[in-house]
Design a protein around this motif. Structure first.
Motif, PDB file in Angstrom:
ATOM      1  N   GLY A  77      -3.237  55.868 -22.476  1.00  0.00           N
ATOM      2  CA  GLY A  77      -4.100  54.813 -22.979  1.00  0.00           C
ATOM      3  C   GLY A  77      -3.748  54.337 -24.375  1.00  0.00           C
ATOM      4  N   LEU A  78      -4.421  53.255 -24.780  1.00  0.00           N
ATOM      5  CA  LEU A  78      -4.113  52.608 -26.052  1.00  0.00           C
ATOM      6  C   LEU A  78      -4.465  53.484 -27.251  1.00  0.00           C
ATOM      7  CD1 LEU A  78      -3.211  50.124 -27.631  1.00  0.00           C
ATOM      8  CD2 LEU A  78      -5.541  49.211 -27.415  1.00  0.00           C
ATOM      9  N   GLU A  79      -5.606  54.189 -27.191  1.00  0.00           N
ATOM     10  CA  GLU A  79      -6.004  55.015 -28.333  1.00  0.00           C
ATOM     11  C   GLU A  79      -4.925  56.045 -28.662  1.00  0.00           C
ATOM     12  OE1 GLU A  79      -7.850  54.406 -25.749  1.00  0.00           O
ATOM     13  OE2 GLU A  79      -9.768  53.551 -26.397  1.00  0.00           O
ATOM     14  N   ALA A  80      -4.353  56.649 -27.630  1.00  0.00           N
ATOM     15  CA  ALA A  80      -3.295  57.633 -27.863  1.00  0.00           C
ATOM     16  C   ALA A  80      -2.043  56.977 -28.426  1.00  0.00           C
ATOM     17  CB  ALA A  80      -2.966  58.366 -26.563  1.00  0.00           C
ATOM     18  N   ALA A  81      -1.712  55.774 -27.959  1.00  0.00           N
ATOM     19  CA  ALA A  81      -0.480  55.105 -28.407  1.00  0.00           C
ATOM     20  C   ALA A  81      -0.566  54.618 -29.847  1.00  0.00           C
ATOM     21  CB  ALA A  81      -0.169  53.932 -27.483  1.00  0.00           C
ATOM     22  N   LEU A  82      -1.777  54.461 -30.389  1.00  0.00           N
ATOM     23  CA  LEU A  82      -1.942  53.953 -31.744  1.00  0.00           C
ATOM     24  C   LEU A  82      -2.002  55.058 -32.790  1.00  0.00           C
ATOM     25  CD1 LEU A  82      -4.494  51.038 -31.169  1.00  0.00           C
ATOM     26  CD2 LEU A  82      -2.003  50.908 -31.433  1.00  0.00           C
ATOM     27  N   CYS A  83      -1.677  56.277 -32.401  1.00  0.00           N
ATOM     28  CA  CYS A  83      -1.676  57.396 -33.351  1.00  0.00           C
ATOM     29  C   CYS A  83      -0.638  57.127 -34.442  1.00  0.00           C
ATOM     30  CB  CYS A  83      -1.373  58.701 -32.629  1.00  0.00           C
ATOM     31  SG  CYS A  83      -1.255  60.141 -33.714  1.00  0.00           S
ATOM     32  N   GLN A  84      -1.071  57.098 -35.699  1.00  0.00           N
ATOM     33  CA  GLN A  84      -0.185  56.746 -36.805  1.00  0.00           C
ATOM     34  C   GLN A  84       0.706  57.910 -37.249  1.00  0.00           C
ATOM     35  OE1 GLN A  84       0.087  53.656 -37.980  1.00  0.00           O
ATOM     36  NE2 GLN A  84      -1.464  52.983 -36.496  1.00  0.00           N
TER      37      GLN A  84
ATOM     38  N   VAL B  41      -0.906  39.982 -29.276  1.00  0.00           N
ATOM     39  CA  VAL B  41       0.489  39.871 -28.840  1.00  0.00           C
ATOM     40  C   VAL B  41       1.389  40.739 -29.711  1.00  0.00           C
ATOM     41  CG1 VAL B  41       2.451  38.302 -28.708  1.00  0.00           C
ATOM     42  CG2 VAL B  41       0.235  37.601 -27.793  1.00  0.00           C
ATOM     43  N   GLN B  42       1.146  40.736 -31.032  1.00  0.00           N
ATOM     44  CA  GLN B  42       1.942  41.558 -31.930  1.00  0.00           C
ATOM     45  C   GLN B  42       1.775  43.047 -31.608  1.00  0.00           C
ATOM     46  OE1 GLN B  42       3.999  40.330 -34.435  1.00  0.00           O
ATOM     47  NE2 GLN B  42       3.539  38.296 -33.616  1.00  0.00           N
ATOM     48  N   THR B  43       0.527  43.465 -31.377  1.00  0.00           N
ATOM     49  CA  THR B  43       0.267  44.881 -31.050  1.00  0.00           C
ATOM     50  C   THR B  43       0.906  45.260 -29.737  1.00  0.00           C
ATOM     51  OG1 THR B  43      -1.847  44.746 -32.233  1.00  0.00           O
ATOM     52  CG2 THR B  43      -1.550  46.602 -30.729  1.00  0.00           C
ATOM     53  N   ALA B  44       0.794  44.385 -28.738  1.00  0.00           N
ATOM     54  CA  ALA B  44       1.360  44.678 -27.423  1.00  0.00           C
ATOM     55  C   ALA B  44       2.873  44.849 -27.517  1.00  0.00           C
ATOM     56  CB  ALA B  44       1.005  43.562 -26.438  1.00  0.00           C
ATOM     57  N   TYR B  45       3.531  43.962 -28.260  1.00  0.00           N
ATOM     58  CA  TYR B  45       4.985  44.076 -28.387  1.00  0.00           C
ATOM     59  C   TYR B  45       5.384  45.343 -29.139  1.00  0.00           C
ATOM     60  CZ  TYR B  45       9.813  43.052 -29.565  1.00  0.00           C
ATOM     61  OH  TYR B  45      11.179  43.131 -29.704  1.00  0.00           O
ATOM     62  N   LYS B  46       4.644  45.672 -30.165  1.00  0.00           N
ATOM     63  CA  LYS B  46       4.953  46.867 -30.941  1.00  0.00           C
ATOM     64  C   LYS B  46       4.879  48.121 -30.076  1.00  0.00           C
ATOM     65  CE  LYS B  46       3.337  49.555 -34.916  1.00  0.00           C
ATOM     66  NZ  LYS B  46       2.317  49.653 -36.000  1.00  0.00           N
ATOM     67  N   VAL B  47       3.892  48.187 -29.191  1.00  0.00           N
ATOM     68  CA  VAL B  47       3.733  49.357 -28.319  1.00  0.00           C
ATOM     69  C   VAL B  47       4.795  49.368 -27.230  1.00  0.00           C
ATOM     70  CG1 VAL B  47       2.210  50.469 -26.640  1.00  0.00           C
ATOM     71  CG2 VAL B  47       1.273  49.619 -28.792  1.00  0.00           C
TER      72      VAL B  47
ATOM     73  N   SER C 278       5.158  64.576 -27.364  1.00  0.00           N
ATOM     74  CA  SER C 278       4.281  65.751 -27.476  1.00  0.00           C
ATOM     75  C   SER C 278       3.209  65.544 -28.533  1.00  0.00           C
ATOM     76  CB  SER C 278       5.114  66.989 -27.809  1.00  0.00           C
ATOM     77  OG  SER C 278       6.051  67.259 -26.788  1.00  0.00           O
ATOM     78  N   ASP C 279       3.584  64.923 -29.646  1.00  0.00           N
ATOM     79  CA  ASP C 279       2.605  64.654 -30.700  1.00  0.00           C
ATOM     80  C   ASP C 279       1.502  63.725 -30.194  1.00  0.00           C
ATOM     81  OD1 ASP C 279       4.092  66.207 -32.418  1.00  0.00           O
ATOM     82  OD2 ASP C 279       5.166  64.495 -33.302  1.00  0.00           O
ATOM     83  N   TYR C 280       1.918  62.663 -29.509  1.00  0.00           N
ATOM     84  CA  TYR C 280       0.932  61.715 -28.982  1.00  0.00           C
ATOM     85  C   TYR C 280      -0.007  62.401 -27.981  1.00  0.00           C
ATOM     86  CZ  TYR C 280       3.261  57.572 -30.934  1.00  0.00           C
ATOM     87  OH  TYR C 280       3.774  56.623 -31.782  1.00  0.00           O
ATOM     88  N   MET C 281       0.553  63.175 -27.069  1.00  0.00           N
ATOM     89  CA  MET C 281      -0.254  63.798 -26.030  1.00  0.00           C
ATOM     90  C   MET C 281      -1.205  64.841 -26.598  1.00  0.00           C
ATOM     91  SD  MET C 281       0.468  62.096 -23.475  1.00  0.00           S
ATOM     92  CE  MET C 281       1.715  61.107 -22.650  1.00  0.00           C
ATOM     93  N   LEU C 282      -0.711  65.623 -27.560  1.00  0.00           N
ATOM     94  CA  LEU C 282      -1.577  66.630 -28.175  1.00  0.00           C
ATOM     95  C   LEU C 282      -2.723  65.970 -28.931  1.00  0.00           C
ATOM     96  CD1 LEU C 282       1.037  69.228 -29.505  1.00  0.00           C
ATOM     97  CD2 LEU C 282      -0.576  69.525 -27.600  1.00  0.00           C
ATOM     98  N   ALA C 283      -2.450  64.835 -29.554  1.00  0.00           N
ATOM     99  CA  ALA C 283      -3.498  64.129 -30.285  1.00  0.00           C
ATOM    100  C   ALA C 283      -4.559  63.549 -29.353  1.00  0.00           C
ATOM    101  CB  ALA C 283      -2.876  63.020 -31.137  1.00  0.00           C
ATOM    102  N   SER C 284      -4.170  63.254 -28.112  1.00  0.00           N
ATOM    103  CA  SER C 284      -5.127  62.648 -27.174  1.00  0.00           C
ATOM    104  C   SER C 284      -5.932  63.678 -26.382  1.00  0.00           C
ATOM    105  CB  SER C 284      -4.380  61.743 -26.186  1.00  0.00           C
ATOM    106  OG  SER C 284      -3.524  62.507 -25.348  1.00  0.00           O
TER     107      SER C 284
END
Length: 344
Positions: free
Chosen positions: A140-147, A120-126, A153-159
């Protein structure tokens, strides 16, 4: 996900044929006991049609089951965890549902719900951050968890490497099918579909709104994100093309059929010519029994004609024995009636 899909691809190659043969056997077993006259012989067109129908039914059933199983085995997304739908909530509703579930699942009140509380904490944070929510919906979740990512653009390039890896596995899987000659039907269209889905995902990752096609499909699964719908559609692509690869050869006449027919006709003509030569030689040998009677040539031709007729009518050794008996009787009759010649 791609590894499981490739496993499903090979399962598709092996299971439907076996299942279709079982269905056909059971159907003919029932038909034998209810209407025996309708059970076709294995070498008839009706039997071949029954095979095709059983194959199509198995493929369609397995296709529906695979899609249902894919959707069922998908983990609950962040929206479901918070009791929301992707396109139907406000920020106040998001905060209210988060507080309610956090209190309900807090480890102090519910020691067994620690994992659910973290989810629940992770879902709310995203979902509370518009940028990470957009990335979650489209990549997807893996892309959204990029630290280390801060912008879309940063998220998409990382995925991108992960997405390229998925489609590379699809391409390698198709190459493997070609190498082992397991998927020769519709090869070109499989590669077209892979490239089309890759273009679809690129459009999803680079546009602020979903493609119209994804929007239409989301009406059937409103609780799923665009990324999850793309996953289901990819699985649908795999199922359809492997299903077509299974069904297609059952209905498409091989392009080599004309060449095979010509080769068969040539072989039959050669065998017929050899048979004719052997018949003529055999007739001459049997006609030698009448040497000196003036009937040798006439009887040899008549015998050859009857032997050809016998071959055409499919007779066997009985024909030869019958002809030999007739020839011996005719020879005895002629020799007994012929005048004797003595030396003076």
């Amino acid at each position: 996900m791609a590894g499981g899909e490739l496993t499903g691809m090979f399962a598709w190659m092996l299971l439907p044929k076996f299942a279709a043969s079982c269905v056909l056997t059971i159907f003919h077993w029932i038909l034998q006991r209810t209407a025996p006259r309708l059970v076709p012989h294995p070498d008839t067109k009706t039997y071949a049609r029954h095979q095709r129908v059983s194959y199509v039914l198995v493929i369609l059933f397995y296709l529906a089951y695979t899609l249902w199983d894919t959707e069922r085995n998908m983990a609950a997304n962040h929206y479901s965890i918070l009791g929301l739908t992707p396109n139907g909530f406000s920020q106040s509703e998001l905060r209210r549902n988060f507080r309610h579930r956090s209190l309900m699942l807090h480890p102090d009140k519910n020691p067994q719900g620690e994992k659910q509380f973290i989810a629940v904490q992770t879902a709310y944070k995203v979902l509370a951050d518009p940028v990470s929510r957009f990335v979650y919906d489209h990549a997807g979740l893996e892309a959204a968890l990029c630290q280390s990512c801060t912008t879309v653009s940063d998220y998409m390039l990382a995925s991108i490497p992960r997405r390229v890896g998925v489609y590379l596995m699809y391409a390698l899987g198709n190459v493997a099918l070609q190498i082992f000659r397991l998927g020769q039907f519709g090869t070109y269209w499989r590669y077209v579909a892979i490239c089309s889905f890759m273009a679809l995902e690129i459009a999803m990752m680079t546009n602020t709104t979903d493609p119209r096609f994804i929007q239409l499909v989301s009406l059937l699964a409103p609780h799923r994100t665009s990324h999850e719908i793309a996953q289901i559609l990819r699985q649908l692509m795999v199922c359809i093309f492997i299903g077509l690869n299974q069904i297609g050869p059952q209905f498409v006449v091989s392009t080599d059929q004309g060449g095979n027919t010509k080769a068969l006709a040539t072989t039959l003509a050669s065998l017929a010519e050899k048979t004719n030569v052997e018949i003529a030689a055999g007739a001459r040998r049997m006609g030698n029994m009448f040497a000196g009677t003036g009937l040798q040539r006439q009887l040899s031709e008549a015998l050859a004609h009857e032997m050809r007729l016998g071959v055409a009518m499919g007779t066997d050794r009985a024909f030869g024995k019958e002809m030999m008996a007739r020839m011996q009787a005719e020879h005895a009759s002629i020799t007994s009636s012929a005048p004797s010649h003595t030396k003076a």
